[in-house]
Structure formats: C-alpha cells, structure tokens
Design a protein around this motif. Structure first.
Motif, PDB file in Angstrom:
ATOM      1  N   UNK A   1      21.131  27.818 -17.528  1.00  0.00           N
ATOM      2  CA  UNK A   1      20.628  28.996 -18.252  1.00  0.00           C
ATOM      3  C   UNK A   1      19.203  29.304 -17.828  1.00  0.00           C
ATOM      4  N   UNK A   2      18.394  28.276 -17.632  1.00  0.00           N
ATOM      5  CA  UNK A   2      17.023  28.472 -17.171  1.00  0.00           C
ATOM      6  C   UNK A   2      17.003  29.116 -15.791  1.00  0.00           C
ATOM      7  N   UNK A   3      17.879  28.665 -14.892  1.00  0.00           N
ATOM      8  CA  UNK A   3      17.949  29.264 -13.552  1.00  0.00           C
ATOM      9  C   UNK A   3      18.360  30.733 -13.628  1.00  0.00           C
ATOM     10  N   UNK A   4      19.318  31.027 -14.478  1.00  0.00           N
ATOM     11  CA  UNK A   4      19.754  32.422 -14.614  1.00  0.00           C
ATOM     12  C   UNK A   4      18.610  33.309 -15.103  1.00  0.00           C
ATOM     13  N   UNK A   5      17.835  32.801 -16.045  1.00  0.00           N
ATOM     14  CA  UNK A   5      16.728  33.584 -16.564  1.00  0.00           C
ATOM     15  C   UNK A   5      15.627  33.784 -15.524  1.00  0.00           C
ATOM     16  N   UNK A   6      15.485  32.843 -14.607  1.00  0.00           N
ATOM     17  CA  UNK A   6      14.435  32.952 -13.583  1.00  0.00           C
ATOM     18  C   UNK A   6      14.683  34.106 -12.626  1.00  0.00           C
ATOM     19  N   UNK A   7      15.931  34.515 -12.457  1.00  0.00           N
ATOM     20  CA  UNK A   7      16.240  35.607 -11.524  1.00  0.00           C
ATOM     21  C   UNK A   7      16.486  36.919 -12.260  1.00  0.00           C
ATOM     22  N   UNK A   8      16.355  36.903 -13.584  1.00  0.00           N
ATOM     23  CA  UNK A   8      16.518  38.138 -14.351  1.00  0.00           C
ATOM     24  C   UNK A   8      15.178  38.877 -14.384  1.00  0.00           C
ATOM     25  N   UNK A   9      15.145  40.148 -14.018  1.00  0.00           N
ATOM     26  CA  UNK A   9      13.889  40.895 -14.069  1.00  0.00           C
ATOM     27  C   UNK A   9      13.327  40.944 -15.491  1.00  0.00           C
ATOM     28  N   UNK A  10      12.023  40.768 -15.586  1.00  0.00           N
ATOM     29  CA  UNK A  10      11.282  40.859 -16.848  1.00  0.00           C
ATOM     30  C   UNK A  10      11.731  39.814 -17.869  1.00  0.00           C
ATOM     31  N   UNK A  11      12.305  38.727 -17.412  1.00  0.00           N
ATOM     32  CA  UNK A  11      12.643  37.639 -18.331  1.00  0.00           C
ATOM     33  C   UNK A  11      11.362  36.949 -18.783  1.00  0.00           C
ATOM     34  N   UNK A  12      11.357  36.459 -20.021  1.00  0.00           N
ATOM     35  CA  UNK A  12      10.187  35.767 -20.549  1.00  0.00           C
ATOM     36  C   UNK A  12      10.641  34.653 -21.482  1.00  0.00           C
ATOM     37  N   UNK A  13       9.682  34.048 -22.142  1.00  0.00           N
ATOM     38  CA  UNK A  13      10.016  32.925 -23.023  1.00  0.00           C
ATOM     39  C   UNK A  13      10.950  33.348 -24.147  1.00  0.00           C
ATOM     40  N   UNK A  14      10.770  34.539 -24.664  1.00  0.00           N
ATOM     41  CA  UNK A  14      11.621  35.005 -25.758  1.00  0.00           C
ATOM     42  C   UNK A  14      13.076  35.165 -25.314  1.00  0.00           C
ATOM     43  N   UNK A  15      13.281  35.766 -24.140  1.00  0.00           N
ATOM     44  CA  UNK A  15      14.656  35.947 -23.659  1.00  0.00           C
ATOM     45  C   UNK A  15      15.306  34.613 -23.319  1.00  0.00           C
ATOM     46  N   UNK A  16      14.503  33.682 -22.788  1.00  0.00           N
ATOM     47  CA  UNK A  16      15.048  32.357 -22.487  1.00  0.00           C
ATOM     48  C   UNK A  16      15.450  31.639 -23.771  1.00  0.00           C
ATOM     49  N   UNK A  17      14.567  31.665 -24.763  1.00  0.00           N
ATOM     50  CA  UNK A  17      14.892  31.006 -26.029  1.00  0.00           C
ATOM     51  C   UNK A  17      16.124  31.626 -26.674  1.00  0.00           C
ATOM     52  N   UNK A  18      16.225  32.955 -26.646  1.00  0.00           N
ATOM     53  CA  UNK A  18      17.377  33.629 -27.235  1.00  0.00           C
ATOM     54  C   UNK A  18      18.671  33.235 -26.512  1.00  0.00           C
ATOM     55  N   UNK A  19      18.603  33.104 -25.170  1.00  0.00           N
ATOM     56  CA  UNK A  19      19.794  32.687 -24.415  1.00  0.00           C
ATOM     57  C   UNK A  19      20.210  31.271 -24.783  1.00  0.00           C
ATOM     58  N   UNK A  20      19.233  30.394 -24.971  1.00  0.00           N
ATOM     59  CA  UNK A  20      19.553  29.017 -25.354  1.00  0.00           C
ATOM     60  C   UNK A  20      20.149  28.965 -26.761  1.00  0.00           C
ATOM     61  N   UNK A  21      19.558  29.728 -27.690  1.00  0.00           N
ATOM     62  CA  UNK A  21      20.086  29.733 -29.054  1.00  0.00           C
ATOM     63  C   UNK A  21      21.517  30.260 -29.077  1.00  0.00           C
ATOM     64  N   UNK A  22      21.755  31.298 -28.297  1.00  0.00           N
ATOM     65  CA  UNK A  22      23.092  31.895 -28.263  1.00  0.00           C
ATOM     66  C   UNK A  22      24.107  30.928 -27.678  1.00  0.00           C
ATOM     67  N   UNK A  23      23.685  30.158 -26.666  1.00  0.00           N
ATOM     68  CA  UNK A  23      24.621  29.264 -25.979  1.00  0.00           C
ATOM     69  C   UNK A  23      24.926  28.005 -26.781  1.00  0.00           C
ATOM     70  N   UNK A  24      23.969  27.519 -27.577  1.00  0.00           N
ATOM     71  CA  UNK A  24      24.154  26.217 -28.216  1.00  0.00           C
ATOM     72  C   UNK A  24      24.059  26.271 -29.738  1.00  0.00           C
ATOM     73  N   UNK A  25      23.040  26.940 -30.254  1.00  0.00           N
ATOM     74  CA  UNK A  25      22.851  26.951 -31.704  1.00  0.00           C
ATOM     75  C   UNK A  25      23.993  27.656 -32.413  1.00  0.00           C
ATOM     76  N   UNK A  26      24.533  28.673 -31.780  1.00  0.00           N
ATOM     77  CA  UNK A  26      25.590  29.455 -32.417  1.00  0.00           C
ATOM     78  C   UNK A  26      26.958  29.223 -31.769  1.00  0.00           C
ATOM     79  N   UNK A  27      27.060  28.188 -30.957  1.00  0.00           N
ATOM     80  CA  UNK A  27      28.305  27.945 -30.233  1.00  0.00           C
ATOM     81  C   UNK A  27      28.567  26.445 -30.211  1.00  0.00           C
ATOM     82  N   UNK A  28      29.424  25.972 -31.118  1.00  0.00           N
ATOM     83  CA  UNK A  28      29.699  24.541 -31.199  1.00  0.00           C
ATOM     84  C   UNK A  28      30.538  24.043 -30.030  1.00  0.00           C
TER      85      UNK A  28
END
Length: 607
Positions: A285-312
C-alpha cells in the motif's frame, strides 16, 4: 549487503548521526580536506548539519578515520582506490550543499554562489562538466515520438532529484566496498584451502562465518519509517529464531527416539503477512501511494485504515489498529508489544528513485572509478535490450525508475532469511543491565523487557513445553547414583563398547534410579538412546532428593564423628580420673602406713 538504511544519507534528526565515514572524512588531515574541498568540519554540510551530534563521547573522528583507513589497507584495498572512495563520499556531501531555488512554478535554479561552488566541486570530483551535473539535477530528458526533449523540474522534484543522486551514489559505493571486502576474504579462504579455488578434497571448502548485528525491537515516543523497518526485520528474525529452537527440539527428540507430542508456539506469521503480503500489505500500500500523484500522509493513512481497520479479511487477528484522536498514525501489535507509527514521513523515506539522467551522467563520468561503479549490470542490459526490442515510439520513455525503500528492505530481508536457513545459526542475546551505564546495577524490569523483546522468554517456553532437562546416562548416573536403594551395588556402567548408542549397564542404572524415586513425586521422564529426558521441574526434584540423601549422609557422618570425639574425650577423662584416683589412694596409703609406723614406734618406746 543487508538492510542498508538509505534514508539516513539525506535525512537525520537530532541527536542521531548519519554514517560515521562522513564525520571521519571531515576530520582528515588538512591536505586531504583541501584536496576534497571539505572545509573546517561536518557542520558545514547540509546533510550532516540537520543534527547537532557531530562527535561521539570518547571517540574522536580523526582517530576513527585513521583506523578506518588502516582497516581498508588491511583488507587489501589499494591506496588509489581508497582515495577514490573518499572522493565519492565527498561528492555526496557537496551534492547536499547544492542549494536550489524556484525560478517559477515549473523550473528551478541553483540558489546562490556557494551552491554553485559546491556544484563545481562535485562535478570536478565526478569528472564531468558542471553544466552536465546541473542538467541532471534540474531537468529530465524524455523521448516522445522518437524525439528527445528536456523538461524542467519544479523545486520539490529538483530537491528529490538531488537527494536521489546522493543516495544512489552512496548505495553503489557501499555495495562496491562490500564486494571488495568479500573478494579479499574469498582469496584468503582460497589460499587457505577453503575457497572456490581450493581443491575438491579440502575439508573446509566453501565454509564461512557470517555475523549479523542488528539492534532489537524499537518502540519510542515517536516511531517513523526506520522503526517500522527495524521492527519488521526483528519480526522476521524472531520467527526464524522460534522455528530454529523448535526444529532443534524436534530433531533432538527424533534422534533419541523420544515419544513426544507436537509443541505449539506463538507464530507471528500473521503480523508478517500484515506488513509484507501482496497486494494488501502495508509495504505494498505504501508503494502504491508513492506513485499516486499528490499523495500525502492523509491519503496513506486513509488507505491503511480502509485496508485493515475496516476489513477483517486482511487482518483477521487484529494486529492493526487505529489510535484514538489521530488521523495519520497506526498501531501494529508486534510479538514484543504494540507500537504506534506516524506516517508523516513514510512516503518521502520510501521513495528511492533511480533516475536515468543520473545513470547516463555517472556512466559517462571522467572519473573511472565512478563510471565503473555504475556500469550496467547483466540484468540492466537485458532490460535495456527488451525495451529497445519493444520500441519507444509513440509514447514517452520512463526517465526514472521507482524503487521502493520498503520493498528493497523486504527483498534484502528475504535474501537474508535464505542465507540463514542454509546455515547453522547461533544466537547471542546481549542484555543491557541498566540505562545509567553503571557497573553492578541490575534493573530487573528493564532486563525482563529486553528478554521479552528478544524472544528469550518464548524460547524458554518452547523448551519447557517438551523435555527441557536432559543428561547423558554417564553424567546422570554419576550425579544421581546415590539415589539407588541401599545395597544396590550393581555395575553403574563402565562399558567398553564405544560404538553403542549408550552403555546398557549405565542405562539400566539410570532406569533403576528413576524407578527408585518414582514414588517420591517424579513424573514425566523418558529414556532416550544416549540421554535421560525430564519434564520441567523434575531435575529440581532430583536435585532436592539428592540433597536430602547427601544431607542425611552428612548427618550420619557428623553423628559418628561426634560420637567418636565424645568417646575419645570420655576415655581421656576416665584415664585422667583413674590416674588422679590412683595417686590419691597411694598418697592416702602411704600416709596410713607412716601413721602405723609411728604408732608402732611409740609402743616400742613405751614398752
């Protein structure tokens, strides 16, 4: 090379230091510093000035530099090559001092005269024209529809380009140093008859010793990408450690023909999956965010929360969690405890671009050492041929190749695990007794925490789950033979057949010992081919019974000794009393005789 921390080259925070060689080089003699234009000290260089720590207590940079140069000479690196290494290190420092400023929104220039001077010094050390180095830092060359065009870089992209060049140069330099050292060691092994050139009959052919020194589990008030990678490595090593201990136990039981049940232990594969699984692991997920234009800490955190916090499904064991009142933090429950990471700098520290403009510049450098550092590898040549075969017409060619620091770390770690699995590892756990660095001070909570983080307690638990105590039959009988019933004087095992798994008489004596104390609470033991295996606590029971027998024997000896001493004292007193009595009776008899003689004499006189 395993686990090189690339981000430390260009990003450090006080009180940390960058790599020691930078500070040591700045403390070289005046002639060397003048040749490399290093100025008065490390504080003059931007990459080093980001931290206030320039000196280490008790270790001078100049003395350490002399030791480093001596070590390079010892491993066989020629003086000319040593100077080439130092020049390349100086280039990294000078590149960091090339300050940049924005001309407009889409173009950048060198900031001032001081930055121009460092640009010129770096170009001279590389053996290229200053203008060529400037273009490599501030522009990108792209091929579109068969034509080459140059694109100006914005300030942020130019800064990333500058740092990418510094990291790329240092990483290649470090890899070359490791290769040179390994080549020297390989030749030394070959000369000794253990290398690849050694005769096939050499008994030690191909053997080597590797040492991996890695700091343990880290959990600070503020944890960033570096702590994430270090803890990831410790998770991998901990899994290997547990598996190694388990396999050692299993192999011992099978070798001794012990009837045993499967030992369960805490497997941390779930947290490893959380970190490195593709495509839904933290690193991916971190690698994917690194190649996304205008990605930042907020978008990375949101991607992590979506992948794990809300997905058992992606985190079935709840290893991942989102701290309360935080938008850019996440927590991972590691084997040693829960650690909260801040993703603020994750994206910047994970980006490790290899830029084609930089490669062209360095491969064409007039400095032969630098050009050789960046000579295309066989894999790179194959990729280039494939791209040429596919053609680049009608689309823009890639001017930079994204390389993830996290993925590189994962790949290096996997290679390390392959190497460790192919060897016979031994683990040394270093424990720091106190935080005050004082002798004779033992802080129990601190030590217990280190034992837990180092996996020692888990290793002890795995061992205790089976038969943790074991002794060779001869040693067992020698120590516990006195537990045999009184009168059992049969042979305790002085067999002469060295080819037997164990001497039958010794094994029989060990069995009789165990049977003799079975009614006293001993339970959970088995007899192997050459050893006695005992459950946890049984060795302590045997030691207690042995102590009881020794104590009883000691008391019997003491009683006999006391009886002997008392008897001897009585005999002496009786002898003395008889002597006194005899002397007294003799005196009394002589006195009576004298009185009788006197009486008789008086009678004679009276008559």
């Amino acid at each position: 090379t395993y686990l090189l921390e690339r981000s430390r080259i260009v990003q450090i925070a006080s009180p940390e230091r960058s790599y020691h060689i930078f500070y040591q080089l700045c403390a070289a003699d005046e002639a060397q510093r003048a040749a490399l234009h290093l100025g008065a000290g490390p504080e003059e260089f931007a990459y080093l000035a980001r931290s206030e720590c320039m000196e280490l207590a008790g270790r001078g940079n100049a003395e350490e530099f002399a030791k480093t140069m001596e070590a390079m000479a010892v491993v066989g690196i020629p003086a000319a090559t040593q100077e080439a290494y130092l020049a390349a290190i100086a280039v990294v420092l000078h590149i960091g001092n090339v300050g940049l400023a924005a001309q407009d929104a889409d173009s950048t220039c060198v900031a001032d005269d001081a930055a121009e001077r460092h640009l010129g010094v770096a170009a001279a050390l590389l053996g290229c024209a200053p203008e060529a180095l400037r273009r490599a830092l501030l522009q990108r060359q792209m091929a579109v529809a068969g034509q080459s065009i140059e694109k100006q870089l914005s300030l942020q992209l130019a800064l990333d380009s500058r740092d990418a060049l510094a990291k790329c140069l240092y990483v290649r330099l470090f890899d070359r140093l490791v290769a040179d050292i390994n080549a020297t060691l390989h030749l030394g092994l070959a000369d000794a008859g253990v290398g690849a050139e050694a005769p096939a009959a050499a008994p030690g052919r191909g053997r080597k010793i590797g040492i991996l020194d890695i700091y343990g589990f880290e959990s600070f008030k503020h944890n960033s990408f570096e702590q994430f990678c270090i803890n990831f490595a410790n998770e991998k090593l901990q899994q290997n450690f547990n598996t190694h201990i388990f396999k050692m136990e299993q192999a011992e039981y099978e070798r001794e023909a012990i009837d045993w049940s499967y030992i369960t232990f805490d497997d941390n594969q779930d947290v490893l999956d959380l970190i490195e699984r593709r495509p839904q692991g933290i690193i991916s997920i971190l690698d994917d965010q690194c190649v996304v234009p205008k990605a930042n800490a907020d978008t990375l955190a949101e991607s992590l929360y979506k992948a794990f916090e809300r997905n058992t499904t992606n985190d079935p064991t709840d290893r991942f969690s989102k701290p309360k009142r935080s938008r850019t933090d996440f927590s991972v429950r590691h084997y040693a405890g829960t650690v909260t990471y801040s993703v603020e700098a994750f994206l910047d520290k994970n980006k490790d671009y290899t830029i084609e403009d930089h490669l062209r510049l360095l491969r064409g450098a007039g400095n032969a050492f630098i050009a050789d550092l960046f000579a295309p590898t066989a894999e790179e040549q194959r990729e280039q041929q494939q791209q040429q075969g596919q053609g680049q017409q009608g689309r823009a060619s890639r001017t930079n190749k994204f390389s993830s620091a996290g993925s590189n770390f994962r790949r290096d770690l996997q290679a390390l695990m392959v190497t460790i699995d192919a060897t016979e590892p031994n683990y040394v756990r270093c424990i720091k007794p106190n935080d005050a660095n004082r002798p004779a001070l033992f802080q129990e909570p601190n030590v217990l925490h280190q034992l837990r983080c180092g996996g020692v307690l888990e290793a002890v638990r795995i061992s205790c789950a089976g038969f943790p105590s074991r002794r060779l039959y001869a040693d067992f009988v020698d120590r516990f033979g006195l537990l045999l019933p009184r009168g059992d004087n049969s042979d305790r095992g002085n067999g002469t057949d060295a080819d037997d798994d164990a001497d039958s008489a010794t094994r029989a004596a060990a069995a009789r010992i165990l049977e003799a104390v079975a009614h006293k609470g001993l339970a959970g033991y088995q007899l192997g081919r050459s050893k006695v295996f005992l459950r946890a606590g049984q060795m302590a029971l045997l030691d207690k019974l042995r102590t009881d027998v020794l104590t009883a024997a000691a008391r019997r000896v003491q009683a006999q000794l006391r009886r002997f001493l008392a008897q001897r004292r009585y005999d002496r007193l009786r002898c003395a009393a008889l002597t006194v009595q005899a002397a007294s009776r003799g005196w009394q008899a002589r006195r009576l005789a004298a009185a009788l003689r006197e009486e008789a004499a008086a009678v004679v006189l009276q008559a």
